[in-house]
Design a protein around this motif. Structure first.
Motif, PDB file in Angstrom:
ATOM      1  N   VAL A 234      47.060  46.947  30.972  1.00  0.00           N
ATOM      2  CA  VAL A 234      47.212  48.364  31.266  1.00  0.00           C
ATOM      3  C   VAL A 234      47.686  48.533  32.699  1.00  0.00           C
ATOM      4  N   SER A 235      48.788  49.261  32.864  1.00  0.00           N
ATOM      5  CA  SER A 235      49.286  49.608  34.194  1.00  0.00           C
ATOM      6  C   SER A 235      49.019  51.086  34.422  1.00  0.00           C
ATOM      7  N   SER A 236      48.667  51.416  35.639  1.00  0.00           N
ATOM      8  CA  SER A 236      48.356  52.812  35.948  1.00  0.00           C
ATOM      9  C   SER A 236      48.756  53.141  37.369  1.00  0.00           C
ATOM     10  N   ALA A 237      48.873  54.439  37.618  1.00  0.00           N
ATOM     11  CA  ALA A 237      49.273  54.922  38.936  1.00  0.00           C
ATOM     12  C   ALA A 237      48.156  54.735  39.959  1.00  0.00           C
ATOM     13  N   ALA A 238      46.912  54.677  39.489  1.00  0.00           N
ATOM     14  CA  ALA A 238      45.747  54.521  40.366  1.00  0.00           C
ATOM     15  C   ALA A 238      44.816  53.501  39.726  1.00  0.00           C
ATOM     16  N   PRO A 239      43.868  52.962  40.488  1.00  0.00           N
ATOM     17  CA  PRO A 239      42.922  52.011  39.893  1.00  0.00           C
ATOM     18  C   PRO A 239      42.254  52.587  38.644  1.00  0.00           C
ATOM     19  N   LEU A 240      42.085  51.744  37.639  1.00  0.00           N
ATOM     20  CA  LEU A 240      41.515  52.164  36.360  1.00  0.00           C
ATOM     21  C   LEU A 240      39.999  52.193  36.391  1.00  0.00           C
ATOM     22  N   ASP A 241      39.448  53.089  35.602  1.00  0.00           N
ATOM     23  CA  ASP A 241      38.011  53.120  35.352  1.00  0.00           C
ATOM     24  C   ASP A 241      37.783  52.299  34.088  1.00  0.00           C
ATOM     25  N   ASP A 242      37.143  51.139  34.233  1.00  0.00           N
ATOM     26  CA  ASP A 242      36.927  50.255  33.095  1.00  0.00           C
ATOM     27  C   ASP A 242      36.215  50.952  31.939  1.00  0.00           C
ATOM     28  N   GLU A 243      35.320  51.876  32.242  1.00  0.00           N
ATOM     29  CA  GLU A 243      34.584  52.570  31.181  1.00  0.00           C
ATOM     30  C   GLU A 243      35.500  53.479  30.367  1.00  0.00           C
ATOM     31  N   GLN A 244      36.515  54.069  31.008  1.00  0.00           N
ATOM     32  CA  GLN A 244      37.487  54.880  30.267  1.00  0.00           C
ATOM     33  C   GLN A 244      38.289  53.997  29.323  1.00  0.00           C
ATOM     34  N   VAL A 245      38.669  52.814  29.778  1.00  0.00           N
ATOM     35  CA  VAL A 245      39.410  51.885  28.939  1.00  0.00           C
ATOM     36  C   VAL A 245      38.527  51.423  27.784  1.00  0.00           C
ATOM     37  N   ARG A 246      37.279  51.093  28.076  1.00  0.00           N
ATOM     38  CA  ARG A 246      36.331  50.676  27.038  1.00  0.00           C
ATOM     39  C   ARG A 246      36.186  51.774  25.974  1.00  0.00           C
ATOM     40  N   ALA A 247      36.050  53.016  26.396  1.00  0.00           N
ATOM     41  CA  ALA A 247      35.889  54.133  25.461  1.00  0.00           C
ATOM     42  C   ALA A 247      37.138  54.300  24.594  1.00  0.00           C
ATOM     43  N   ALA A 248      38.313  54.140  25.177  1.00  0.00           N
ATOM     44  CA  ALA A 248      39.563  54.275  24.420  1.00  0.00           C
ATOM     45  C   ALA A 248      39.696  53.155  23.389  1.00  0.00           C
ATOM     46  N   VAL A 249      39.356  51.929  23.777  1.00  0.00           N
ATOM     47  CA  VAL A 249      39.420  50.791  22.852  1.00  0.00           C
ATOM     48  C   VAL A 249      38.400  50.993  21.731  1.00  0.00           C
ATOM     49  N   ASP A 250      37.205  51.466  22.067  1.00  0.00           N
ATOM     50  CA  ASP A 250      36.180  51.764  21.057  1.00  0.00           C
ATOM     51  C   ASP A 250      36.687  52.821  20.079  1.00  0.00           C
ATOM     52  N   GLU A 251      37.347  53.853  20.601  1.00  0.00           N
ATOM     53  CA  GLU A 251      37.874  54.937  19.768  1.00  0.00           C
ATOM     54  C   GLU A 251      38.913  54.406  18.777  1.00  0.00           C
ATOM     55  N   ALA A 252      39.654  53.377  19.194  1.00  0.00           N
ATOM     56  CA  ALA A 252      40.647  52.761  18.316  1.00  0.00           C
ATOM     57  C   ALA A 252      40.000  51.867  17.264  1.00  0.00           C
ATOM     58  N   GLY A 253      38.709  51.567  17.428  1.00  0.00           N
ATOM     59  CA  GLY A 253      37.988  50.770  16.451  1.00  0.00           C
ATOM     60  C   GLY A 253      37.819  49.310  16.819  1.00  0.00           C
ATOM     61  N   TYR A 254      37.995  48.998  18.087  1.00  0.00           N
ATOM     62  CA  TYR A 254      37.896  47.611  18.549  1.00  0.00           C
ATOM     63  C   TYR A 254      36.907  47.539  19.698  1.00  0.00           C
ATOM     64  N   GLU A 255      36.655  46.329  20.176  1.00  0.00           N
ATOM     65  CA  GLU A 255      35.652  46.148  21.232  1.00  0.00           C
ATOM     66  C   GLU A 255      36.269  45.498  22.458  1.00  0.00           C
ATOM     67  N   LEU A 256      36.144  46.172  23.593  1.00  0.00           N
ATOM     68  CA  LEU A 256      36.566  45.577  24.861  1.00  0.00           C
ATOM     69  C   LEU A 256      35.451  44.635  25.287  1.00  0.00           C
ATOM     70  N   VAL A 257      35.781  43.346  25.437  1.00  0.00           N
ATOM     71  CA  VAL A 257      34.740  42.354  25.719  1.00  0.00           C
ATOM     72  C   VAL A 257      34.826  41.772  27.123  1.00  0.00           C
ATOM     73  N   GLY A 258      35.856  42.106  27.859  1.00  0.00           N
ATOM     74  CA  GLY A 258      35.932  41.595  29.225  1.00  0.00           C
ATOM     75  C   GLY A 258      37.202  41.994  29.921  1.00  0.00           C
ATOM     76  N   ARG A 259      37.229  41.674  31.198  1.00  0.00           N
ATOM     77  CA  ARG A 259      38.384  41.968  32.052  1.00  0.00           C
ATOM     78  C   ARG A 259      38.874  40.626  32.563  1.00  0.00           C
ATOM     79  N   THR A 260      40.144  40.298  32.315  1.00  0.00           N
ATOM     80  CA  THR A 260      40.633  38.982  32.688  1.00  0.00           C
ATOM     81  C   THR A 260      41.399  38.972  33.994  1.00  0.00           C
ATOM     82  N   ALA A 261      41.974  40.088  34.380  1.00  0.00           N
ATOM     83  CA  ALA A 261      42.731  40.123  35.643  1.00  0.00           C
ATOM     84  C   ALA A 261      42.802  41.526  36.179  1.00  0.00           C
TER      85      ALA A 261
END
Length: 72
Positions: free
Chosen positions: A45-72
């Protein structure tokens, strides 16, 4: 300051999975680019400002999958 982060996502197995995750994560304010890869089990994910990991986690959850970690 732009930011690019790669997350590990569990449960993606096909192109439909990639599209679902991409659509949900793209809806986060400030996100400029999303690249989901089912084979690698990642979403970058590229963004104009630093990402909020919890927002990304919530979006992935909404899609029906599980965010399990941050690699970079």
């Amino acid at each position: 300051m732009s930011s690019t982060v790669t997350y590990t996502v569990a449960g993606m197995s096909c192109g439909h999975c990639e599209k679902s995750v991409t659509a949900e994560v793209s809806g986060i304010a400030g996100v400029t680019e999303v690249a989901a890869d089912a084979k690698a089990g990642t979403v970058t994910v590229s963004s104009a400002a630093p990402l909020d990991d919890e927002q990304v986690r919530a979006a992935v959850d909404e899609a029906g999958y599980e965010l399990v970690g941050r690699t970079a």
